[in-house]
Design a protein around this motif. Sequence first.
Motif, PDB file in Angstrom:
ATOM      1  N   ARG A  86       0.856  -1.190   0.000  1.00  0.00           N
ATOM      2  CA  ARG A  86       0.000   0.000   0.000  1.00  0.00           C
ATOM      3  C   ARG A  86       0.888   1.234   0.000  1.00  0.00           C
ATOM      4  O   ARG A  86       1.897   1.285   0.696  1.00  0.00           O
ATOM      5  N   TYR A  87       0.477   2.265  -0.744  1.00  0.00           N
ATOM      6  CA  TYR A  87       1.261   3.495  -0.838  1.00  0.00           C
ATOM      7  C   TYR A  87       0.392   4.727  -0.625  1.00  0.00           C
ATOM      8  O   TYR A  87      -0.771   4.762  -1.056  1.00  0.00           O
ATOM      9  N   ARG A  88       0.993   5.705   0.014  1.00  0.00           N
ATOM     10  CA  ARG A  88       0.417   7.050   0.100  1.00  0.00           C
ATOM     11  C   ARG A  88       1.118   7.912  -0.934  1.00  0.00           C
ATOM     12  O   ARG A  88       2.344   7.942  -1.007  1.00  0.00           O
ATOM     13  N   VAL A  89       0.344   8.628  -1.742  1.00  0.00           N
ATOM     14  CA  VAL A  89       0.904   9.504  -2.763  1.00  0.00           C
ATOM     15  C   VAL A  89       0.577  10.949  -2.378  1.00  0.00           C
ATOM     16  O   VAL A  89      -0.593  11.296  -2.193  1.00  0.00           O
ATOM     17  N   ALA A  90       1.600  11.784  -2.259  1.00  0.00           N
ATOM     18  CA  ALA A  90       1.417  13.178  -1.847  1.00  0.00           C
ATOM     19  C   ALA A  90       2.109  14.100  -2.833  1.00  0.00           C
ATOM     20  O   ALA A  90       3.145  13.759  -3.403  1.00  0.00           O
ATOM     21  N   VAL A  91       1.532  15.293  -3.028  1.00  0.00           N
ATOM     22  CA  VAL A  91       2.068  16.267  -3.975  1.00  0.00           C
ATOM     23  C   VAL A  91       2.214  17.624  -3.303  1.00  0.00           C
ATOM     24  O   VAL A  91       1.328  18.067  -2.557  1.00  0.00           O
ATOM     25  N   THR A  92       3.335  18.294  -3.581  1.00  0.00           N
ATOM     26  CA  THR A  92       3.546  19.672  -3.145  1.00  0.00           C
ATOM     27  C   THR A  92       4.013  20.488  -4.336  1.00  0.00           C
ATOM     28  O   THR A  92       4.683  19.980  -5.236  1.00  0.00           O
ATOM     29  N   CYS A  93       3.658  21.766  -4.336  1.00  0.00           N
ATOM     30  CA  CYS A  93       4.082  22.668  -5.409  1.00  0.00           C
ATOM     31  C   CYS A  93       4.039  24.091  -4.871  1.00  0.00           C
ATOM     32  O   CYS A  93       3.080  24.469  -4.177  1.00  0.00           O
ATOM     33  N   GLN A 110      -7.804  13.116  -1.664  1.00  0.00           N
ATOM     34  CA  GLN A 110      -8.328  14.355  -1.102  1.00  0.00           C
ATOM     35  C   GLN A 110      -8.855  15.263  -2.216  1.00  0.00           C
ATOM     36  O   GLN A 110      -8.192  15.444  -3.231  1.00  0.00           O
ATOM     37  N   ARG A 111      -9.998  15.843  -2.012  1.00  0.00           N
ATOM     38  CA  ARG A 111     -10.479  16.881  -2.911  1.00  0.00           C
ATOM     39  C   ARG A 111     -10.054  18.256  -2.430  1.00  0.00           C
ATOM     40  O   ARG A 111      -9.928  19.188  -3.198  1.00  0.00           O
ATOM     41  N   ARG A 112      -9.836  18.361  -1.111  1.00  0.00           N
ATOM     42  CA  ARG A 112      -9.366  19.611  -0.511  1.00  0.00           C
ATOM     43  C   ARG A 112      -8.560  19.264   0.729  1.00  0.00           C
ATOM     44  O   ARG A 112      -8.736  18.172   1.299  1.00  0.00           O
ATOM     45  N   PRO A 113      -7.671  20.162   1.203  1.00  0.00           N
ATOM     46  CA  PRO A 113      -6.879  19.890   2.402  1.00  0.00           C
ATOM     47  C   PRO A 113      -7.769  19.628   3.613  1.00  0.00           C
ATOM     48  O   PRO A 113      -8.836  20.210   3.759  1.00  0.00           O
ATOM     49  N   GLY A 114      -7.338  18.732   4.467  1.00  0.00           N
ATOM     50  CA  GLY A 114      -8.093  18.395   5.669  1.00  0.00           C
ATOM     51  C   GLY A 114      -8.923  17.139   5.532  1.00  0.00           C
ATOM     52  O   GLY A 114      -9.328  16.543   6.537  1.00  0.00           O
ATOM     53  N   GLU A 115      -9.211  16.723   4.306  1.00  0.00           N
ATOM     54  CA  GLU A 115      -9.953  15.492   4.103  1.00  0.00           C
ATOM     55  C   GLU A 115      -9.030  14.278   4.242  1.00  0.00           C
ATOM     56  O   GLU A 115      -7.811  14.409   4.219  1.00  0.00           O
ATOM     57  N   GLN A 116      -9.640  13.106   4.353  1.00  0.00           N
ATOM     58  CA  GLN A 116      -8.873  11.870   4.468  1.00  0.00           C
ATOM     59  C   GLN A 116      -8.373  11.443   3.096  1.00  0.00           C
ATOM     60  O   GLN A 116      -9.141  11.398   2.136  1.00  0.00           O
ATOM     61  N   GLY A 117      -7.076  11.151   2.995  1.00  0.00           N
ATOM     62  CA  GLY A 117      -6.529  10.646   1.749  1.00  0.00           C
ATOM     63  C   GLY A 117      -6.856   9.169   1.566  1.00  0.00           C
ATOM     64  O   GLY A 117      -7.390   8.508   2.468  1.00  0.00           O
ATOM     65  N   ARG A 118      -6.538   8.646   0.396  1.00  0.00           N
ATOM     66  CA  ARG A 118      -6.823   7.248   0.099  1.00  0.00           C
ATOM     67  C   ARG A 118      -5.550   6.563  -0.371  1.00  0.00           C
ATOM     68  O   ARG A 118      -4.935   6.992  -1.356  1.00  0.00           O
TER      69      ARG A 118
END
Length: 215
Positions: A105-112, A122-130
Amino acid sequence: MRYPRIATAIVFGLCSATALNTAVAQQPPPQLGAQRPGSPPPRDAAREHKGTAVIRGRIVAADSGRPLRRARVTVTSPDLGSSASKSTSTDLAGRYEIRDLAAARYRVAVTCAGYLPLDYGQRRPGEQGRPIQLTDGEVMERIDFALPRMSVITGKVTDETGEPMEGVTVVASRSLYFEGRRKLVPITTATTDDEGEYRLQKLSPATYVVMASTR
C-alpha cells in the motif's frame, strides 16, 4: 492601554576456563569481510524493497487546468517503512512516473510552490486521503491531482494613534462544525513584525475571521 487595530488585505554458560580456552584455541581466525550465517549481503539488503510496479499521473492547477511543472510527487508505504519512499518531479506537461515499486500500500502526496499540498484521494486539504494498493508488475495510471491555489491574508496592526504594533498575535479562524456544534476553529496564526505587518499563509479558499490579540 493600546488597542490593536487591523487593516487587512485579503489575497486569496557457563563452563570451565580450561574448556573454554581450548575451544577458542581450536577456532580459526576470523576472515576479513566474512558474513554472518543467514545474513544477506549488503547489495541484497539494498534491493529488499525493489519491485516492478509503476505509478503514473498528471498534476494540474485546480482553477485553470494548467499543467504544473516541477511539482514534487512522493510515495511512501506504511507497510515497508521509510526505505520504500520515492519521489520525483513533474515535467513540462505536468506528468510524472515512479517506477520499481514493491507490492504494498502506498500514500501519494504532492507539493508545489504557491499551491496547497494534497494526498491522493483528497479533494481539498483536511480530508482523508486514500492509499493505493499495488501488486507485482502492476502499472497504475491516472493518479492525477488538481491542486488548489494557496490563499494568503496580509495586513497591518496599529494602535489608537496609528503607530505600528510589533509582536501582536493574529489568528485566522473558520466557522466549522466541531463536536456537534458550529464553532470558530483556529486555522493558522502569525505575529506582526516591527512594522506591524503580518502574513497568514497556506489557507484554503474560504471565509475567515481574523482576530488580533496582545498581552
